[in-house]
Design a protein around this motif. Structure first.
Motif, mmCIF file in Angstrom:
data_model
loop_
_atom_site.group_PDB
_atom_site.id
_atom_site.type_symbol
_atom_site.label_atom_id
_atom_site.label_comp_id
_atom_site.label_asym_id
_atom_site.label_seq_id
_atom_site.Cartn_x
_atom_site.Cartn_y
_atom_site.Cartn_z
ATOM 1 N N GLY A 315 2.233 59.404 -58.830
ATOM 2 C CA GLY A 315 1.097 60.266 -58.493
ATOM 3 C C GLY A 315 0.382 60.758 -59.744
ATOM 4 O O GLY A 315 -0.844 60.741 -59.827
ATOM 5 N N GLU A 316 1.151 61.172 -60.730
ATOM 6 C CA GLU A 316 0.544 61.677 -61.964
ATOM 7 C C GLU A 316 -0.113 60.545 -62.746
ATOM 8 O O GLU A 316 -1.198 60.706 -63.320
ATOM 9 C CB GLU A 316 1.619 62.364 -62.819
ATOM 10 C CG GLU A 316 2.142 63.633 -62.175
ATOM 11 C CD GLU A 316 3.251 64.286 -62.984
ATOM 12 O OE1 GLU A 316 3.314 64.088 -64.203
ATOM 13 O OE2 GLU A 316 4.074 64.992 -62.361
ATOM 14 N N HIS A 319 -3.347 59.725 -60.998
ATOM 15 C CA HIS A 319 -4.322 60.800 -61.205
ATOM 16 C C HIS A 319 -4.984 60.690 -62.584
ATOM 17 O O HIS A 319 -6.212 60.695 -62.695
ATOM 18 C CB HIS A 319 -3.636 62.161 -61.048
ATOM 19 C CG HIS A 319 -4.471 63.319 -61.503
ATOM 20 N ND1 HIS A 319 -5.625 63.703 -60.853
ATOM 21 C CD2 HIS A 319 -4.345 64.152 -62.576
ATOM 22 C CE1 HIS A 319 -6.170 64.730 -61.489
ATOM 23 N NE2 HIS A 319 -5.416 65.017 -62.551
ATOM 24 N N GLU A 323 -8.886 59.678 -63.432
ATOM 25 C CA GLU A 323 -9.785 60.570 -64.172
ATOM 26 C C GLU A 323 -10.430 59.842 -65.358
ATOM 27 O O GLU A 323 -11.600 60.066 -65.681
ATOM 28 C CB GLU A 323 -9.037 61.835 -64.628
ATOM 29 C CG GLU A 323 -8.616 62.751 -63.475
ATOM 30 C CD GLU A 323 -9.798 63.181 -62.594
ATOM 31 O OE1 GLU A 323 -10.882 63.444 -63.131
ATOM 32 O OE2 GLU A 323 -9.636 63.226 -61.353
ATOM 33 N N ASP A 365 -3.789 68.772 -63.045
ATOM 34 C CA ASP A 365 -3.362 69.095 -61.681
ATOM 35 C C ASP A 365 -4.428 68.885 -60.617
ATOM 36 O O ASP A 365 -4.136 68.952 -59.433
ATOM 37 C CB ASP A 365 -2.940 70.582 -61.605
ATOM 38 C CG ASP A 365 -1.802 70.892 -62.544
ATOM 39 O OD1 ASP A 365 -0.884 70.052 -62.632
ATOM 40 O OD2 ASP A 365 -1.854 71.939 -63.214
ATOM 41 N N ARG A 366 -5.694 68.698 -61.042
ATOM 42 C CA ARG A 366 -6.781 68.675 -60.060
ATOM 43 C C ARG A 366 -7.755 67.556 -60.350
ATOM 44 O O ARG A 366 -8.062 67.262 -61.508
ATOM 45 C CB ARG A 366 -7.611 69.977 -60.126
ATOM 46 C CG ARG A 366 -6.931 71.229 -59.656
ATOM 47 C CD ARG A 366 -6.599 71.252 -58.192
ATOM 48 N NE ARG A 366 -7.762 71.117 -57.306
ATOM 49 C CZ ARG A 366 -7.682 70.888 -55.998
ATOM 50 N NH1 ARG A 366 -6.494 70.763 -55.421
ATOM 51 N NH2 ARG A 366 -8.762 70.767 -55.263
ATOM 52 N N ALA A 367 -8.307 66.978 -59.288
ATOM 53 C CA ALA A 367 -9.394 66.015 -59.442
ATOM 54 C C ALA A 367 -10.634 66.730 -59.970
ATOM 55 O O ALA A 367 -10.910 67.860 -59.567
ATOM 56 C CB ALA A 367 -9.707 65.375 -58.098
ATOM 57 N N LEU A 530 -1.958 63.019 -54.211
ATOM 58 C CA LEU A 530 -3.301 62.890 -54.803
ATOM 59 C C LEU A 530 -4.308 63.723 -54.007
ATOM 60 O O LEU A 530 -5.185 64.373 -54.585
ATOM 61 C CB LEU A 530 -3.717 61.417 -54.833
ATOM 62 C CG LEU A 530 -2.954 60.550 -55.844
ATOM 63 C CD1 LEU A 530 -3.191 59.061 -55.571
ATOM 64 C CD2 LEU A 530 -3.377 60.888 -57.277
ATOM 65 N N MET A 533 -4.227 67.218 -54.871
ATOM 66 C CA MET A 533 -4.885 67.511 -56.159
ATOM 67 C C MET A 533 -6.404 67.549 -56.015
ATOM 68 O O MET A 533 -7.116 67.769 -56.995
ATOM 69 C CB MET A 533 -4.549 66.417 -57.181
ATOM 70 C CG MET A 533 -3.141 66.419 -57.699
ATOM 71 S SD MET A 533 -2.965 64.970 -58.795
ATOM 72 C CE MET A 533 -1.354 65.265 -59.454
ATOM 73 N N HIS A 535 -8.239 64.827 -54.663
ATOM 74 C CA HIS A 535 -8.843 63.497 -54.616
ATOM 75 C C HIS A 535 -9.107 63.080 -53.170
ATOM 76 O O HIS A 535 -8.297 63.355 -52.281
ATOM 77 C CB HIS A 535 -7.894 62.442 -55.215
ATOM 78 C CG HIS A 535 -7.710 62.562 -56.684
ATOM 79 N ND1 HIS A 535 -8.656 62.164 -57.582
ATOM 80 C CD2 HIS A 535 -6.671 63.037 -57.430
ATOM 81 C CE1 HIS A 535 -8.217 62.380 -58.814
ATOM 82 N NE2 HIS A 535 -7.022 62.917 -58.751
#
Ligand code: DON
Length: 588
Positions: A315-316, A319, A323, A365-367, A530, A533, A535
């Motif tokens: 997941g990380e 992400h 980005e 941590d966030r989209a 995701l 976060m 997305h």
């Protein structure tokens, strides 16, 4: 994940627009000392990966006849043009990335189509000033001046050892004798026949037996065989002047297009310096503008460089990678175009300091929402194009991606020529800020002008480390770049060539602000993570914007690699395409 203070978040989305563009010169292009140091070591044979077994076999036939990788590239390219009219052909264009082992030099042969003078932006607008989508993807106006035939001549004459005539012989034979239609071609024809059957020249090729194109039937192209023979006999003039040129001009004009004889005869390939940068101990050599691929790869990989992605939970990893994708595709929209017409700030966009700024804007941590720019991109359409990769026993390399753009290009065959014209004009920003068939948009840098090359995503790429060399690339429209990115990350993680070709894929292109994933590319838990976060994740089978469904899979990645430690060659052909083939011919 706590990799960065939250206070740094979101700053850099605005930064690029503020930086002075003229401050950036082209990247310095030093030759690679690592390459020179190993120039004496040769691979144990030749490896070719292409999207069709007949094309791979044609390349091996030319190697067996004494040709090098460049002769083989001509044979593979021309044969793909015959057996994949769905994807590429003499009526299209392409990019050939070459590595000459003797000199250690890399060169990028740009055979992208060019805009005809008549194809002004106004020519693509309807009465209400909206983009006329029929014109931009169907028929004569959608076609640029073809570049692929000039590339075949140039590569054969400048880098090959054999006469063009010999390297084109397998393609001519297969055009004349025919090949069995495969499922993807029959399916593509069914999807595109409504447009193709508008044109008598196209009907003469595809409905020659009075019947539609069906899987398993033998598909013969006698006109195409004759066109290839004229190219083999006459070189550049055998296509861009004389009989073929006359047939092309007549056919385009008969359907309302406005090409001129001067435009055809004036077409030239361009040799460009490839883009070059390092990632994780690898040197990457890749496509410069008018491809957007190399610049985007340099941005994304330099943004990602400090993270040990392989060590992160999926997941990380996804992400952070998304980005990086989002930021690179945003810049593509505004800055990339034909460097012969606009100043592309390559030095700035590929500068590690710029990448550091982009990295600082990523919230771990966030989209980051993409909607700093308005616009409603359209969903992706069906897509084609083709790539092949070669390493020969002398250490020469070829990575080539060639295309007619969408399925069967414009759908138009000029009577008597036997090949489809491209619909590459849709890769221009025909109307500023209006997304094209791949949902990507552009502005001035990619506006059409007479003789200008439309921006591309095609990204043939070399990777080399002291231990290993790889060549990779794929079709897939705007998704090409992210597939090559994932391929590079795969090689950097130590995957084999077949594993790289099979890697599950995900994609983000800034707009639309959503991650597309292939079927089974990630578990429901990772999708949920995701989404938590921020997305949007388009999952195959689920409905996406516009009531469409996300595709199950995409791409057709073809790669070869040479492991210098074990002195072994291997290839990976995309398992999503059942007719692709890796061929390896050990040095006798
Ligand atoms: O040059 C480009 O970026 C596009 N014309 C490539 C089209 C493509 O890859 C279609 N896809 N599968």
């Amino acid at each position: 994940m706590r990799l960065m203070p939250r206070t740094l978040i979101l700053i850099a989305l605005l930064v690029p627009a503020l930086l002075p563009l003229q401050a950036c010169a082209e990247q310095p292009q030093a030759s690679n000392p690592r390459e020179a140091a190993v120039a004496a070591t040769h691979p144990p044979g030749t490896a070719i990966a292409s999207a069709h077994s007949l094309a791979t076999d044609a390349g091996l036939e030319i190697i067996a006849a004494g040709g090098n990788a460049f002769d083989a590239a001509v044979a593979v390219s021309a044969t793909l043009s015959v057996v994949e009219p769905i994807s590429s052909g003499l009526g299209g264009g392409g990019f050939f990335l070459l590595h000459d082992a003797r000199s250690g030099k890399d060169v990028f042969v740009d055979a992208r189509e060019t805009a005809p003078a008549a194809a002004t932006p106004e020519a693509f607008l309807d009465a209400d000033g909206n983009l006329d989508r029929d014109r931009s993807v169907n028929g004569p106006w959608s076609a640029g001046i073809p570049g692929l035939p000039a590339a075949l001549v140039h590569v054969a004459q400048t880098y090959g050892r054999l006469p063009l005539k010999q390297s084109l012989a397998p393609a001519i034979r297969i055009a004349r004798e025919g090949f069995p239609v495969y499922e993807r071609m029959a399916r593509g024809y069914a999807a595109r026949r409504g447009v193709m059957e508008r044109y008598p020249g196209t009907r003469a090729v595809f409905l020659a037996d009075g019947d539609t194109v069906e899987e398993g039937e033998l598909f013969r192209q006698p006109d195409l065989a004759r066109t290839l023979e004229r190219l083999a006999d006459g070189g550049f003039d055998g296509f861009y002047r004389g009989e073929t040129a006359r047939l092309l001009l007549d056919g385009v004009r008969a359907e309302g297009g406005q090409w001129t004889a001067e435009e055809l005869a004036g077409y030239r390939v361009r040799e460009r310096e490839p883009l070059r940068f390092d990632y994780d101990g690898w040197q990457i050599v890749t496509a410069p503008p008018p491809s957007s691929g190399g610049v985007a790869l340099a941005q994304m990989l330099q943004v990602l460089a400090p993270w040990d992605l392989a060590a992160l939970p999926q997941g990380e990893r996804v992400h952070l990678t998304v980005e990086a994708m989002r930021r690179a595709y945003r810049d593509r929209t505004f800055y990339l175009g034909d460097p012969d017409f606009v100043e592309v700030p390559v030095g700035l966009l590929t500068d590690p300091a710029y990448a550091a700024g982009l990295r600082a804007s990523i919230n771990p941590d966030r989209a980051t929402p993409s909607d700093t720019f308005s616009g409603r991109p359209t969903p992706l359409e069906d897509e084609e194009t083709t790539h092949f990769s070669i390493i020969d026993a002398e250490g020469n390399r070829v990575g080539a991606t060639q295309t007619v753009n969408l399925l069967f290009g414009s759908g138009l065959v000029a009577p008597g020529t036997g090949f489809l014209l491209n619909n590459e004009m849709d890769d221009f920003a025909l109307k500023a800020g209006t997304p094209n068939a791949f949902g990507v948009m552009g502005f001035d840098a990619n506006a059409p002008e007479p003789g200008k090359r439309m921006l591309s995503s095609m990204t043939p790429t070399f990777m080399s480390s002291p231990d290993r060399v790889a060549v990779l690339g794929t079709p897939g429209g705007s998704r090409i770049i992210t597939m090559v990115l994932l391929g590079i990350l795969g090689y950097a993680d130590g995957l084999s060539a077949p594993q790289v070709a099979a890697l599950p894929r995900f994609h983000h292109q800034w707009m639309p602000d959503a991650i597309s994933i292939e079927k089974d590319a990630m578990t429901p838990e990772v999708v949920a993570e995701l989404r938590a976060m921020g997305h949007t994740v388009n999952v195959p089978g689920e409905e996406v914007a516009g009531g469409r469904r996300s595709s199950d899979s995409w791409g057709n990645l073809q790669t070869v690699s040479w492991d210098r430690r074990s002195d072994t060659l291997e290839g990976g052909t995309d398992p999503r395409n059942p007719v692709g083939k890796v061929g390896i011919r050990p040095t006798p």
